[in-house]
Scaffold this active site. Sequence first.
Site, PDB file in Angstrom:
ATOM      1  N   TYR A 151      62.165  -0.572  77.540  1.00  0.00           N
ATOM      2  CA  TYR A 151      62.942  -0.329  76.321  1.00  0.00           C
ATOM      3  C   TYR A 151      64.368   0.117  76.650  1.00  0.00           C
ATOM      4  O   TYR A 151      65.293  -0.152  75.891  1.00  0.00           O
ATOM      5  CB  TYR A 151      62.297   0.782  75.478  1.00  0.00           C
ATOM      6  CG  TYR A 151      61.213   0.327  74.532  1.00  0.00           C
ATOM      7  CD1 TYR A 151      60.052  -0.267  75.007  1.00  0.00           C
ATOM      8  CD2 TYR A 151      61.332   0.518  73.162  1.00  0.00           C
ATOM      9  CE1 TYR A 151      59.041  -0.661  74.137  1.00  0.00           C
ATOM     10  CE2 TYR A 151      60.340   0.131  72.285  1.00  0.00           C
ATOM     11  CZ  TYR A 151      59.192  -0.458  72.777  1.00  0.00           C
ATOM     12  OH  TYR A 151      58.214  -0.844  71.914  1.00  0.00           O
ATOM     13  N   LYS A 196      49.349  -1.242  85.037  1.00  0.00           N
ATOM     14  CA  LYS A 196      49.086  -2.584  85.578  1.00  0.00           C
ATOM     15  C   LYS A 196      49.406  -2.521  87.065  1.00  0.00           C
ATOM     16  O   LYS A 196      50.259  -3.237  87.590  1.00  0.00           O
ATOM     17  CB  LYS A 196      49.951  -3.614  84.819  1.00  0.00           C
ATOM     18  CG  LYS A 196      49.626  -5.055  85.101  1.00  0.00           C
ATOM     19  CD  LYS A 196      48.307  -5.544  84.524  1.00  0.00           C
ATOM     20  CE  LYS A 196      48.010  -6.955  84.994  1.00  0.00           C
ATOM     21  NZ  LYS A 196      46.648  -7.408  84.638  1.00  0.00           N
ATOM     22  N   ASP A 229      45.064  -4.436  80.563  1.00  0.00           N
ATOM     23  CA  ASP A 229      44.276  -5.504  79.939  1.00  0.00           C
ATOM     24  C   ASP A 229      42.853  -5.017  79.671  1.00  0.00           C
ATOM     25  O   ASP A 229      42.278  -5.247  78.603  1.00  0.00           O
ATOM     26  CB  ASP A 229      44.322  -6.797  80.765  1.00  0.00           C
ATOM     27  CG  ASP A 229      44.092  -6.591  82.254  1.00  0.00           C
ATOM     28  OD1 ASP A 229      43.990  -5.424  82.700  1.00  0.00           O
ATOM     29  OD2 ASP A 229      44.006  -7.598  82.984  1.00  0.00           O
ATOM     30  N   ASP A 253      53.162   1.201  72.996  1.00  0.00           N
ATOM     31  CA  ASP A 253      53.527   0.585  71.718  1.00  0.00           C
ATOM     32  C   ASP A 253      52.439  -0.392  71.293  1.00  0.00           C
ATOM     33  O   ASP A 253      51.958  -0.374  70.156  1.00  0.00           O
ATOM     34  CB  ASP A 253      54.870  -0.142  71.876  1.00  0.00           C
ATOM     35  CG  ASP A 253      55.297  -0.823  70.590  1.00  0.00           C
ATOM     36  OD1 ASP A 253      55.253  -0.169  69.532  1.00  0.00           O
ATOM     37  OD2 ASP A 253      55.662  -2.015  70.636  1.00  0.00           O
ATOM     38  N   ASP A 257      49.171   0.104  68.144  1.00  0.00           N
ATOM     39  CA  ASP A 257      48.918  -0.774  66.990  1.00  0.00           C
ATOM     40  C   ASP A 257      47.483  -1.314  67.044  1.00  0.00           C
ATOM     41  O   ASP A 257      46.803  -1.394  66.021  1.00  0.00           O
ATOM     42  CB  ASP A 257      49.895  -1.962  66.968  1.00  0.00           C
ATOM     43  CG  ASP A 257      51.169  -1.661  66.182  1.00  0.00           C
ATOM     44  OD1 ASP A 257      51.592  -0.484  66.180  1.00  0.00           O
ATOM     45  OD2 ASP A 257      51.732  -2.592  65.582  1.00  0.00           O
TER      46      ASP A 257
HETATM   47  C1  IPM Z   1      57.096   2.026  67.141  1.00  0.00           C
HETATM   48  C2  IPM Z   1      57.953   0.846  66.734  1.00  0.00           C
HETATM   49  C3  IPM Z   1      59.255   0.899  67.516  1.00  0.00           C
HETATM   50  C4  IPM Z   1      58.906   0.781  68.983  1.00  0.00           C
HETATM   51  C5  IPM Z   1      60.293  -0.168  67.113  1.00  0.00           C
HETATM   52  C6  IPM Z   1      60.598  -0.130  65.627  1.00  0.00           C
HETATM   53  C7  IPM Z   1      61.544  -0.047  67.919  1.00  0.00           C
HETATM   54  O1  IPM Z   1      57.270  -0.336  66.902  1.00  0.00           O
HETATM   55  O2  IPM Z   1      57.540   3.171  66.969  1.00  0.00           O
HETATM   56  O3  IPM Z   1      55.992   1.807  67.623  1.00  0.00           O
HETATM   57  O4  IPM Z   1      58.714  -0.330  69.500  1.00  0.00           O
HETATM   58  O5  IPM Z   1      58.822   1.826  69.641  1.00  0.00           O
HETATM   59 MN    MN Z   2      55.185  -0.087  67.540  1.00  0.00          MN
END
Ligand code: IPM
Ligand code: MN
Length: 365
Positions: A151, A196, A229, A253, A257
């Site tokens: 990032y 990894k 993975d 990240d 999710d």
């Molecule tokens: C999160 C989001 C952010 C990230 C984006 C919006 C930059 O997806 O906070 O998880 O990737 O960190």
């Molecule tokens: Mn995210």
Amino acid sequence: MKDNAEKSRRKTCQVVGLPGDGIGPEVYTSACRVLSVIEETFGVSIELDEQLIGGAAIDASGDPLPPATIAACRKADAALLGAVGGPKWDGNPADQRPELGLLRIRAEFNLFCNLRPIVTHPALHDFSPLKKDRLEGVDLMIVRELTSGSYFGKKWRNDDEAEDVCRYTRAEIERVTRAAGQIAQQRDHRITLVDKANVLETSRLWRAVATAVIENEFPDVKMEHMYVDAAAMHLLTRPADFDVMLTENLFGDILSDEASMLCGSLGLLPSASLNDERFGLYEPVHGSAPDIAGQGKANPYAMLLSVAMMLRHSLAWHVEARALERCIHVCWNEGILTRDLRSDGYSTVEVTDRVCEKLAASATS
Ligand code: IPM
Ligand code: MN
């Protein structure tokens, strides 16, 4: 990371409000309403200073993180962020993207430790795509490194090639591993380091450094290693086996999710981004959801749970944090859910009304 117990409880605190874009302002409004009920019910006082970030800030000043926002955060105990981003700014040049506001505030305040708790609740098991028997007892904490890796590494692109450098230093790995060690000591004393290391040099450094920190400084904590993975798979096959999951920025990240689906919806996941000082940034894990913005459909629970994390981690208002979480769980038990979970669901405002009613009643119950 400062121990919460060390922080003394003050009756007044300063919070910067960052509504942002898309559904951000809707869930932020929900948080403000809950905060004023907390003030009335528990006799505390929160000074809210609203500032711009993301697309809203680009529109107003051409800068996704204006100096006034940074200055306000410097004076505050915490910031509460809705969400940033949306199609309106998709074509913007790299330095004019809403997400940059978020990345810069993370870097500016050294918010290296991102906590994303994943806790399933029996009333929501039916909303997860996973089978119920996998969901029972899931209580894991993702500790995501937030201010380094690909990032923040060197980036460039021409028409034929592009590069995002993933770089980590020993110090960056050590500090987030220490934070994870402290968190594990308050939980089940187990950390899964996700990397990894069969392919990436950064992962090999992570393994060496994190293992040494835990062995030398946290002898009561056990660390296991898992490739990313395999971790993605085990999150679905045996999620209840994890306690603390420690990982680098990009892996964290993606895995957070994925893990949100254990809880039923991404609209339920809160997060805290912390540094070694007092300031913390609290935000839902979900994004700005431009497709449903302005329709009153947004799920406010991730934001409200982020408020609870703020009360606990930055303000040491433990009683208030527990009361808010309890009210949210009662609402879940009563089926007070938004349309991401049930087609006949409640609106953002209706859910907020119910949480506020229960909170106001909680002082007397
Ligand atoms: C999160 C989001 C952010 C990230 C984006 C919006 C930059 O997806 O906070 O998880 O990737 O960190
Ligand atoms: Mn995210």
